[in-house]
Design a protein around this motif. Structure first.
Motif, PDB file in Angstrom:
ATOM      1  N   UNK A 113       0.434  -1.695   0.366  1.00 14.78           N
ATOM      2  CA  UNK A 113       0.498  -0.185  -0.137  1.00 14.78           C
ATOM      3  C   UNK A 113       1.008   1.066   0.246  1.00 14.78           C
ATOM      4  N   UNK A 114       1.798   1.227  -0.113  1.00 14.33           N
ATOM      5  CA  UNK A 114       3.288   1.730   0.131  1.00 14.33           C
ATOM      6  C   UNK A 114       4.039   2.007  -0.467  1.00 14.33           C
ATOM      7  N   UNK A 115       3.854   2.262  -1.665  1.00 13.54           N
ATOM      8  CA  UNK A 115       4.945   1.079  -3.004  1.00 13.54           C
ATOM      9  C   UNK A 115       6.699   1.814  -2.385  1.00 13.54           C
ATOM     10  N   UNK A 116       6.323   3.213  -2.231  1.00 15.54           N
ATOM     11  CA  UNK A 116       7.687   4.462  -2.482  1.00 15.54           C
ATOM     12  C   UNK A 116       8.112   4.132  -0.991  1.00 15.54           C
TER      13      UNK A 116
ATOM     14  N   UNK B 204      10.493   1.618   1.611  1.00 15.27           N
ATOM     15  CA  UNK B 204      11.200  -0.253   1.831  1.00 15.27           C
ATOM     16  C   UNK B 204      10.998  -0.991   2.941  1.00 15.27           C
ATOM     17  N   UNK B 205      10.873  -1.628   3.129  1.00 18.01           N
ATOM     18  CA  UNK B 205      11.241  -2.313   4.497  1.00 18.01           C
ATOM     19  C   UNK B 205      12.346  -1.651   5.457  1.00 18.01           C
ATOM     20  N   UNK B 206      13.053  -0.966   4.779  1.00 16.03           N
ATOM     21  CA  UNK B 206      14.155  -0.125   6.428  1.00 16.03           C
ATOM     22  C   UNK B 206      14.039   0.796   6.662  1.00 16.03           C
ATOM     23  N   UNK B 207      13.350   1.531   5.475  1.00 19.21           N
ATOM     24  CA  UNK B 207      12.910   3.022   5.712  1.00 19.21           C
ATOM     25  C   UNK B 207      11.075   3.174   5.899  1.00 19.21           C
ATOM     26  N   UNK B 208      10.732   1.954   5.942  1.00 18.00           N
ATOM     27  CA  UNK B 208       9.344   2.191   6.298  1.00 18.00           C
ATOM     28  C   UNK B 208       9.168   2.257   8.089  1.00 18.00           C
ATOM     29  N   UNK B 209       7.783   3.834   7.963  1.00 15.35           N
ATOM     30  CA  UNK B 209       7.726   4.496   9.319  1.00 15.35           C
ATOM     31  C   UNK B 209       6.231   4.082   9.451  1.00 15.35           C
ATOM     32  N   UNK B 210       6.292   3.331  11.123  1.00 13.74           N
ATOM     33  CA  UNK B 210       4.935   2.509  11.205  1.00 13.74           C
ATOM     34  C   UNK B 210       4.539   3.711  12.863  1.00 13.74           C
ATOM     35  N   UNK B 211       2.998   4.193  12.851  1.00 10.40           N
ATOM     36  CA  UNK B 211       2.855   4.539  14.132  1.00 10.40           C
ATOM     37  C   UNK B 211       1.978   3.727  14.388  1.00 10.40           C
ATOM     38  N   UNK B 212       1.489   2.705  14.214  1.00 10.85           N
ATOM     39  CA  UNK B 212       0.330   2.207  14.767  1.00 10.85           C
ATOM     40  C   UNK B 212       0.043   0.051  14.130  1.00 10.85           C
TER      41      UNK B 212
ATOM     42  N   UNK C   7       0.519   4.278   9.287  1.00  8.18           N
ATOM     43  CA  UNK C   7       1.570   4.607   9.164  1.00  8.18           C
ATOM     44  C   UNK C   7       1.199   5.797  10.223  1.00  8.18           C
ATOM     45  N   UNK C   8       0.451   6.312  10.352  1.00 10.46           N
ATOM     46  CA  UNK C   8      -0.164   7.513  10.982  1.00 10.46           C
ATOM     47  C   UNK C   8      -1.307   6.872  12.638  1.00 10.46           C
ATOM     48  N   UNK C   9      -0.711   7.369  13.566  1.00 10.59           N
ATOM     49  CA  UNK C   9      -1.855   6.895  14.589  1.00 10.59           C
ATOM     50  C   UNK C   9      -3.788   7.281  14.323  1.00 10.59           C
ATOM     51  N   UNK C  10      -3.390   7.777  13.920  1.00  9.85           N
ATOM     52  CA  UNK C  10      -5.106   8.478  13.558  1.00  9.85           C
ATOM     53  C   UNK C  10      -5.945   7.754  13.098  1.00  9.85           C
ATOM     54  N   UNK C  11      -5.411   6.125  11.935  1.00 12.46           N
ATOM     55  CA  UNK C  11      -5.915   5.910  10.850  1.00 12.46           C
ATOM     56  C   UNK C  11      -6.794   4.743  11.759  1.00 12.46           C
ATOM     57  N   UNK C  12      -7.821   4.215  10.760  1.00 12.29           N
ATOM     58  CA  UNK C  12      -8.877   3.481  11.870  1.00 12.29           C
ATOM     59  C   UNK C  12      -9.248   2.606  10.812  1.00 12.29           C
ATOM     60  N   UNK C  13      -9.247   1.134  11.526  1.00 11.74           N
ATOM     61  CA  UNK C  13      -9.206  -0.156  10.372  1.00 11.74           C
ATOM     62  C   UNK C  13      -9.648  -0.775  10.168  1.00 11.74           C
ATOM     63  N   UNK C  14     -10.231  -2.200  10.496  1.00 11.06           N
ATOM     64  CA  UNK C  14     -10.621  -3.696  11.013  1.00 11.06           C
ATOM     65  C   UNK C  14     -10.730  -3.701  12.326  1.00 11.06           C
ATOM     66  N   UNK C  15      -9.625  -3.268  12.928  1.00  6.39           N
ATOM     67  CA  UNK C  15      -8.947  -4.611  14.045  1.00  6.39           C
ATOM     68  C   UNK C  15      -8.874  -3.232  15.309  1.00  6.39           C
ATOM     69  N   UNK C  16      -8.246  -3.331  16.545  1.00  5.85           N
ATOM     70  CA  UNK C  16      -7.955  -2.676  18.178  1.00  5.85           C
ATOM     71  C   UNK C  16      -6.550  -2.450  17.979  1.00  5.85           C
TER      72      UNK C  16
END
Length: 124
Positions: free
Chosen positions: A21-24, A26-34, A55-64
């Motif tokens: 979902x974030x093709x720009x 790679x695994x080493x440079x990816x920054x996740x927040x949630x 990538x942003x802790x304000x995003x909603x998903x299917x999980x908790x």
């Protein structure tokens, strides 16, 4: 919704999906927040897991939401203890399958499997 037999498989799949979902990134440079997680108990009693990274802790998903910031990044980087994550899971948040693909917070009591699941739930 993709469910996995182990939490580790769910986290690996979530990592792969995040990178797709974030093709720009790679695994080493990816920054996740949630990190979001959901535990499911199917009608046959099998336990399944789903996980999501954002990538942003304000995003909603299917999980908790389970972890944010450095904790989520550590899991994304593979630096985590699956047993510890499972122990941190709040059982009241587990979803139980009522009909195929339909999940509720409580097990159905009108079937033998549902009653067994409810009895196991009460024992905890």
């Amino acid at each position: 919704m993709s469910l996995y037999a182990t939490l580790e498989e769910a986290i690996d799949a979530a990592r792969e999906l995040f990178l797709v979902d974030n093709p720009e990134l790679d695994e080493e440079s990816a920054s996740v927040q949630q990190l979001n997680i959901q535990k499911y108990i199917l009608q046959d009693g099998d336990i399944m897991w789903q996980a999501e990274f954002f990538a942003d802790d304000s995003e909603d998903g299917e999980c908790l939401p389970m972890l944010s910031g450095e904790g989520a990044q550590s899991v994304f980087d593979g630096d985590y203890d699956e047993i510890e994550l499972r122990q941190e899971w709040i059982e009241e948040n587990t979803l139980h399958e009522w009909d195929e693909g339909e999940f509720q917070p409580e097990p159905p009591l009108d079937t033998e499997e549902g009653q067994t699941a409810a009895d196991e739930w009460d024992e905890r």
